[in-house]
Design a protein around this motif. Structure first.
Motif, PDB file in Angstrom:
ATOM      1  N   PRO A   7     100.339 -52.924  58.760  1.00  0.00           N
ATOM      2  CA  PRO A   7     101.456 -52.249  58.084  1.00  0.00           C
ATOM      3  C   PRO A   7     102.370 -51.576  59.092  1.00  0.00           C
ATOM      4  N   LEU A   8     103.650 -51.569  58.777  1.00  0.00           N
ATOM      5  CA  LEU A   8     104.631 -50.961  59.665  1.00  0.00           C
ATOM      6  C   LEU A   8     104.652 -49.450  59.504  1.00  0.00           C
ATOM      7  N   HIS A   9     104.931 -48.785  60.595  1.00  0.00           N
ATOM      8  CA  HIS A   9     105.137 -47.351  60.569  1.00  0.00           C
ATOM      9  C   HIS A   9     106.443 -47.080  59.820  1.00  0.00           C
ATOM     10  N   PRO A  10     106.558 -45.961  59.096  1.00  0.00           N
ATOM     11  CA  PRO A  10     107.794 -45.713  58.332  1.00  0.00           C
ATOM     12  C   PRO A  10     109.074 -45.768  59.167  1.00  0.00           C
ATOM     13  N   ASP A  11     109.014 -45.366  60.447  1.00  0.00           N
ATOM     14  CA  ASP A  11     110.207 -45.445  61.286  1.00  0.00           C
ATOM     15  C   ASP A  11     110.578 -46.891  61.601  1.00  0.00           C
ATOM     16  N   GLU A  12     109.570 -47.756  61.727  1.00  0.00           N
ATOM     17  CA  GLU A  12     109.824 -49.158  62.034  1.00  0.00           C
ATOM     18  C   GLU A  12     110.328 -49.917  60.814  1.00  0.00           C
ATOM     19  N   ARG A  13     110.037 -49.408  59.629  1.00  0.00           N
ATOM     20  CA  ARG A  13     110.496 -50.083  58.416  1.00  0.00           C
ATOM     21  C   ARG A  13     112.012 -50.039  58.293  1.00  0.00           C
ATOM     22  N   ARG A  14     112.645 -49.061  58.872  1.00  0.00           N
ATOM     23  CA  ARG A  14     114.095 -48.918  58.752  1.00  0.00           C
ATOM     24  C   ARG A  14     114.853 -49.924  59.608  1.00  0.00           C
ATOM     25  N   ARG A  15     114.164 -50.604  60.510  1.00  0.00           N
ATOM     26  CA  ARG A  15     114.844 -51.560  61.384  1.00  0.00           C
ATOM     27  C   ARG A  15     115.352 -52.785  60.645  1.00  0.00           C
ATOM     28  N   TRP A  16     114.839 -53.071  59.476  1.00  0.00           N
ATOM     29  CA  TRP A  16     115.244 -54.272  58.761  1.00  0.00           C
ATOM     30  C   TRP A  16     116.627 -54.127  58.154  1.00  0.00           C
ATOM     31  N   ALA A  21     121.980 -56.350  56.879  1.00  0.00           N
ATOM     32  CA  ALA A  21     123.431 -56.168  56.774  1.00  0.00           C
ATOM     33  C   ALA A  21     124.172 -57.143  57.683  1.00  0.00           C
ATOM     34  N   LEU A  22     123.634 -57.375  58.873  1.00  0.00           N
ATOM     35  CA  LEU A  22     124.256 -58.321  59.797  1.00  0.00           C
ATOM     36  C   LEU A  22     124.254 -59.735  59.225  1.00  0.00           C
ATOM     37  N   PHE A  23     123.118 -60.175  58.683  1.00  0.00           N
ATOM     38  CA  PHE A  23     123.053 -61.507  58.086  1.00  0.00           C
ATOM     39  C   PHE A  23     123.987 -61.618  56.881  1.00  0.00           C
ATOM     40  N   THR A  24     124.151 -60.535  56.127  1.00  0.00           N
ATOM     41  CA  THR A  24     125.040 -60.551  54.969  1.00  0.00           C
ATOM     42  C   THR A  24     126.492 -60.734  55.398  1.00  0.00           C
ATOM     43  N   ALA A  56     120.678 -67.659  49.400  1.00  0.00           N
ATOM     44  CA  ALA A  56     119.461 -67.028  48.870  1.00  0.00           C
ATOM     45  C   ALA A  56     118.495 -66.689  50.009  1.00  0.00           C
ATOM     46  N   MET A  57     118.482 -67.526  51.036  1.00  0.00           N
ATOM     47  CA  MET A  57     117.643 -67.215  52.196  1.00  0.00           C
ATOM     48  C   MET A  57     118.132 -65.942  52.879  1.00  0.00           C
ATOM     49  N   VAL A  58     119.438 -65.768  52.949  1.00  0.00           N
ATOM     50  CA  VAL A  58     120.000 -64.546  53.529  1.00  0.00           C
ATOM     51  C   VAL A  58     119.714 -63.359  52.609  1.00  0.00           C
ATOM     52  N   ALA A  59     119.806 -63.551  51.310  1.00  0.00           N
ATOM     53  CA  ALA A  59     119.528 -62.461  50.363  1.00  0.00           C
ATOM     54  C   ALA A  59     118.079 -62.002  50.454  1.00  0.00           C
ATOM     55  N   ALA A  60     117.179 -62.886  50.835  1.00  0.00           N
ATOM     56  CA  ALA A  60     115.764 -62.513  50.954  1.00  0.00           C
ATOM     57  C   ALA A  60     115.525 -61.516  52.082  1.00  0.00           C
ATOM     58  N   THR A  61     116.458 -61.393  53.004  1.00  0.00           N
ATOM     59  CA  THR A  61     116.284 -60.414  54.084  1.00  0.00           C
ATOM     60  C   THR A  61     116.428 -58.984  53.578  1.00  0.00           C
ATOM     61  N   TRP A  62     116.954 -58.795  52.372  1.00  0.00           N
ATOM     62  CA  TRP A  62     117.106 -57.455  51.818  1.00  0.00           C
ATOM     63  C   TRP A  62     115.820 -56.929  51.195  1.00  0.00           C
ATOM     64  N   ILE A  63     114.793 -57.750  51.052  1.00  0.00           N
ATOM     65  CA  ILE A  63     113.507 -57.278  50.542  1.00  0.00           C
ATOM     66  C   ILE A  63     112.817 -56.512  51.673  1.00  0.00           C
ATOM     67  N   PRO A  64     112.504 -55.235  51.483  1.00  0.00           N
ATOM     68  CA  PRO A  64     111.913 -54.454  52.573  1.00  0.00           C
ATOM     69  C   PRO A  64     110.543 -55.007  52.988  1.00  0.00           C
ATOM     70  N   PRO A  65     110.350 -55.259  54.271  1.00  0.00           N
ATOM     71  CA  PRO A  65     109.052 -55.769  54.731  1.00  0.00           C
ATOM     72  C   PRO A  65     108.021 -54.653  54.798  1.00  0.00           C
ATOM     73  N   ARG A  66     106.775 -55.013  54.538  1.00  0.00           N
ATOM     74  CA  ARG A  66     105.689 -54.044  54.640  1.00  0.00           C
ATOM     75  C   ARG A  66     104.893 -54.225  55.922  1.00  0.00           C
ATOM     76  N   THR A  67     104.976 -55.410  56.508  1.00  0.00           N
ATOM     77  CA  THR A  67     104.218 -55.675  57.731  1.00  0.00           C
ATOM     78  C   THR A  67     105.145 -56.250  58.786  1.00  0.00           C
ATOM     79  N   ASP A  68     104.659 -56.271  60.016  1.00  0.00           N
ATOM     80  CA  ASP A  68     105.478 -56.821  61.098  1.00  0.00           C
ATOM     81  C   ASP A  68     105.677 -58.323  60.947  1.00  0.00           C
ATOM     82  N   VAL A  69     104.711 -59.023  60.372  1.00  0.00           N
ATOM     83  CA  VAL A  69     104.845 -60.468  60.160  1.00  0.00           C
ATOM     84  C   VAL A  69     105.942 -60.741  59.133  1.00  0.00           C
ATOM     85  N   GLN A  70     105.986 -59.955  58.071  1.00  0.00           N
ATOM     86  CA  GLN A  70     107.041 -60.125  57.072  1.00  0.00           C
ATOM     87  C   GLN A  70     108.411 -59.847  57.676  1.00  0.00           C
ATOM     88  N   LEU A  71     108.487 -58.873  58.566  1.00  0.00           N
ATOM     89  CA  LEU A  71     109.752 -58.559  59.225  1.00  0.00           C
ATOM     90  C   LEU A  71     110.247 -59.747  60.040  1.00  0.00           C
TER      91      LEU A  71
END
Length: 105
Positions: A7-16, A21-24, A56-71
């Motif tokens: 699981p990602l640390h709460p500070d690392e979760r904000r990196r997504w 936004a860039l992909f959007t 839709a692939m770009v829209a999927a980047t807006w789902i917040p990741p919970r782990t580093d692999v998901q990120l």
């Protein structure tokens, strides 16, 4: 060898958020650039539905990741979506030319 996802640390979760936004921003630019550099006069309205998949692939980047692999997966998914949005008119042109070549006229 399977990598264990942690699981990602709460500070690392904000990196997504900046990445999403860039992909959007990049995705519509990629669509415009792909159409501008293609030899097709424009993409016919029925064929614009194929842009749903890369966007839709770009829209999927807006789902917040919970782990580093998901990120990492979401970053890859957004990048591939932008590339597909750019390449779609070129692939459509190749498909039209191949079909025209096989039809014999």
């Amino acid at each position: 060898m399977t990598k264990i996802s942690t699981p990602l640390h709460p500070d690392e979760r904000r990196r997504w958020l900046p990445v999403a936004a860039l992909f959007t921003v990049v995705a519509p630019v990629a669509v415009w650039l792909g159409q501008a550099t293609s030899y097709l006069p424009s993409v016919w309205p029925p064929f614009t539905w194929a842009y749903v998949v890369p966007l839709a692939m770009v829209a999927a980047t807006w789902i917040p990741p919970r782990t580093d692999v998901q990120l990492r997966r979401r970053r890859a998914l957004g990048g591939i979506g932008c590339v597909l949005a750019f390449l779609y008119p070129h692939m459509l042109l190749v498909a039209v030319l191949v079909l025209w070549g096989f039809s014999g006229s």
